[in-house]
Scaffold this active site. Sequence first.
Site, PDB file in Angstrom:
ATOM      1  N   HIS A  83     -10.218  -1.123  -6.971  1.00 21.92           N
ATOM      2  CA  HIS A  83      -9.884   0.038  -6.143  1.00 21.92           C
ATOM      3  C   HIS A  83      -9.002   1.036  -6.880  1.00 21.92           C
ATOM      4  O   HIS A  83      -9.257   2.246  -6.864  1.00 21.92           O
ATOM      5  CB  HIS A  83      -9.194  -0.440  -4.863  1.00 21.92           C
ATOM      6  CG  HIS A  83      -8.770   0.673  -3.965  1.00 21.92           C
ATOM      7  ND1 HIS A  83      -9.669   1.553  -3.407  1.00 21.92           N
ATOM      8  CD2 HIS A  83      -7.540   1.078  -3.540  1.00 21.92           C
ATOM      9  CE1 HIS A  83      -9.012   2.441  -2.681  1.00 21.92           C
ATOM     10  NE2 HIS A  83      -7.713   2.183  -2.746  1.00 21.92           N
ATOM     11  N   ASP A 104       0.850  -1.205   0.000  1.00 18.53           N
ATOM     12  CA  ASP A 104       0.000   0.000   0.000  1.00 18.53           C
ATOM     13  C   ASP A 104       0.883   1.252   0.000  1.00 18.53           C
ATOM     14  O   ASP A 104       1.732   1.405   0.871  1.00 18.53           O
ATOM     15  CB  ASP A 104      -0.890  -0.028   1.252  1.00 18.53           C
ATOM     16  CG  ASP A 104      -1.993   1.008   1.200  1.00 18.53           C
ATOM     17  OD1 ASP A 104      -2.025   1.808   0.246  1.00 18.53           O
ATOM     18  OD2 ASP A 104      -2.818   1.015   2.133  1.00 18.53           O
TER      19      ASP A 104
HETATM   20  C1  HEM Z   1      -4.049   2.578  -4.206  1.00 19.48           C
HETATM   21  C2  HEM Z   1      -5.304  -0.010  -0.297  1.00 19.48           C
HETATM   22  C3  HEM Z   1      -8.532   3.427   0.913  1.00 19.48           C
HETATM   23  C4  HEM Z   1      -6.862   6.196  -2.694  1.00 19.48           C
HETATM   24  C5  HEM Z   1      -4.144   1.570  -3.270  1.00 19.48           C
HETATM   25  C6  HEM Z   1      -3.435   0.297  -3.346  1.00 19.48           C
HETATM   26  C7  HEM Z   1      -3.786  -0.399  -2.242  1.00 19.48           C
HETATM   27  C8  HEM Z   1      -4.725   0.383  -1.486  1.00 19.48           C
HETATM   28  C9  HEM Z   1      -3.298  -1.800  -1.844  1.00 19.48           C
HETATM   29  C10 HEM Z   1      -2.478  -0.133  -4.476  1.00 19.48           C
HETATM   30  C11 HEM Z   1      -1.055   0.259  -4.234  1.00 19.48           C
HETATM   31  C12 HEM Z   1      -0.807   1.730  -4.161  1.00 19.48           C
HETATM   32  O1  HEM Z   1      -0.672   2.425  -5.173  1.00 19.48           O
HETATM   33  O2  HEM Z   1      -0.775   2.225  -3.032  1.00 19.48           O
HETATM   34  C13 HEM Z   1      -6.283   0.713   0.366  1.00 19.48           C
HETATM   35  C14 HEM Z   1      -6.981   0.241   1.544  1.00 19.48           C
HETATM   36  C15 HEM Z   1      -7.888   1.202   1.878  1.00 19.48           C
HETATM   37  C16 HEM Z   1      -7.772   2.282   0.918  1.00 19.48           C
HETATM   38  C17 HEM Z   1      -6.718  -1.091   2.254  1.00 19.48           C
HETATM   39  C18 HEM Z   1      -8.897   1.208   2.995  1.00 19.48           C
HETATM   40  C19 HEM Z   1      -9.688   0.191   3.224  1.00 19.48           C
HETATM   41  C20 HEM Z   1      -8.377   4.462   0.029  1.00 19.48           C
HETATM   42  C21 HEM Z   1      -9.130   5.693   0.054  1.00 19.48           C
HETATM   43  C22 HEM Z   1      -8.647   6.477  -0.966  1.00 19.48           C
HETATM   44  C23 HEM Z   1      -7.601   5.733  -1.629  1.00 19.48           C
HETATM   45  C24 HEM Z   1     -10.235   6.021   1.060  1.00 19.48           C
HETATM   46  C25 HEM Z   1      -9.045   7.876  -1.403  1.00 19.48           C
HETATM   47  C26 HEM Z   1     -10.120   8.502  -1.019  1.00 19.48           C
HETATM   48  C27 HEM Z   1      -5.959   5.449  -3.400  1.00 19.48           C
HETATM   49  C28 HEM Z   1      -5.227   5.965  -4.561  1.00 19.48           C
HETATM   50  C29 HEM Z   1      -4.434   4.903  -5.010  1.00 19.48           C
HETATM   51  C30 HEM Z   1      -4.684   3.786  -4.099  1.00 19.48           C
HETATM   52  C31 HEM Z   1      -5.292   7.374  -5.145  1.00 19.48           C
HETATM   53  C32 HEM Z   1      -3.479   4.919  -6.208  1.00 19.48           C
HETATM   54  C33 HEM Z   1      -4.247   4.588  -7.462  1.00 19.48           C
HETATM   55  C34 HEM Z   1      -3.338   4.506  -8.666  1.00 19.48           C
HETATM   56  O3  HEM Z   1      -2.915   5.577  -9.133  1.00 19.48           O
HETATM   57  O4  HEM Z   1      -3.026   3.399  -9.091  1.00 19.48           O
HETATM   58  N1  HEM Z   1      -4.928   1.595  -2.137  1.00 19.48           N
HETATM   59  N2  HEM Z   1      -6.779   1.940   0.024  1.00 19.48           N
HETATM   60  N3  HEM Z   1      -7.463   4.518  -0.998  1.00 19.48           N
HETATM   61  N4  HEM Z   1      -5.601   4.147  -3.157  1.00 19.48           N
HETATM   62 FE1  HEM Z   1      -6.233   3.039  -1.621  1.00 19.48          FE
END
Ligand code: HEM
Length: 311
Positions: free
Chosen positions: A220, A147
């Site tokens: 996601h 993450d």
């Molecule tokens: C990407 C987990 C909540 C925004 C990711 C990734 C994971 C992850 C594993 C892929 C790796 C990375 O680029 O970091 C989670 C978990 C969450 C959560 C476990 C809560 C249960 C959120 C929330 C937001 C968010 C609430 C925004 C409001 C993003 C963004 C990316 C991302 C902007 C990058 C997307 C990209 O450009 O590929 N998240 N996330 N995440 N997450 Fe989350």
Amino acid sequence: MPASEPQPVTTPLTRAAIFLVLTVDAGGESTVREVLADVPGMARAIGFRNVEAALSCVVGIGSAAYDRVLGGARPAGLHPFAEIRGPRHHAPATPGDLFFHIKAEQQDLCFELASRLTRRLRGAATIVDEVHGFRYFDRRDLLGFVDGTENPVGVAVDRALLVGDEDPDFAGGSYVVIQKYLHDVDAWNAMAVEEQEAAIGREKLSDIELPDEQKAPGAHTALTSIEDADGTELQILRDNMPFGSLTGAPGGTGEYGTYFIGYTRDPAVIERMLRNMFLGDPPGTTDRLLEVSTATTGALFYVPTVDQLEG
Ligand code: HEM
């Protein structure tokens, strides 16, 4: 260049963090003001005892508390966190006047600063949520995925995070949105790894991004990759951390999950990502992560510059 020194919002992810949300008690405003002004100095003094551990603390102030504690002109993007209630998922808004994001390579430094700050705030502010986060292996969340990979780097960081000419009196400030998510790890682990990968949009072991056609509807990373009208990617900086206790919840099933924390120069960017996740894009195609993740808190804070804080 920002007009005045930002708080340490762009420091790298660390092994440990403490997230504190507080409400300001009636009559506690002037004490809070004094303590906030001392935060950079306290963090410096405690951190200097072990510089390698990179202790830092970012202070955020909620919409209602801003007028009570700082007063004067308001940053343009500051407003209360708006709850999102969709047919399937709910992002609640919960109380929060002050937010401390304390992080370091070692938990002892985080604890020292958190305990000194809250001791000084006794009688002036009340802790409403306290979460101790930890690094899980190679920066994974408790669902087992890395993450933070697609966080901005280099010059893109300041551009994504720091208020600029659009609100000149607050240039160098930032905004932070937090949400505490609890995971149903059993339900997640019952899914095949390929299904989990399609839901996130990346390979689990290697963390390599999947081609778009292999991502599930409602993946996601697809719902949170957004662009402005000119096709420029809108980025935020996430400092998410796993947290957990094994016996805390009724029945001893534990309470563990992901503490979401996103910094941005414009809260509308995170609000749009949240609408995509909770209401779906297209509407109804909601985030697959939310089938095993429940948001239990939600709040938005302005992050003043150091000069504003030390006032
Ligand atoms: C990407 C987990 C909540 C925004 C990711 C990734 C994971 C992850 C594993 C892929 C790796 C990375 O680029 O970091 C989670 C978990 C969450 C959560 C476990 C809560 C249960 C959120 C929330 C937001 C968010 C609430 C925004 C409001 C993003 C963004 C990316 C991302 C902007 C990058 C997307 C990209 O450009 O590929 N998240 N996330 N995440 N997450 Fe989350």
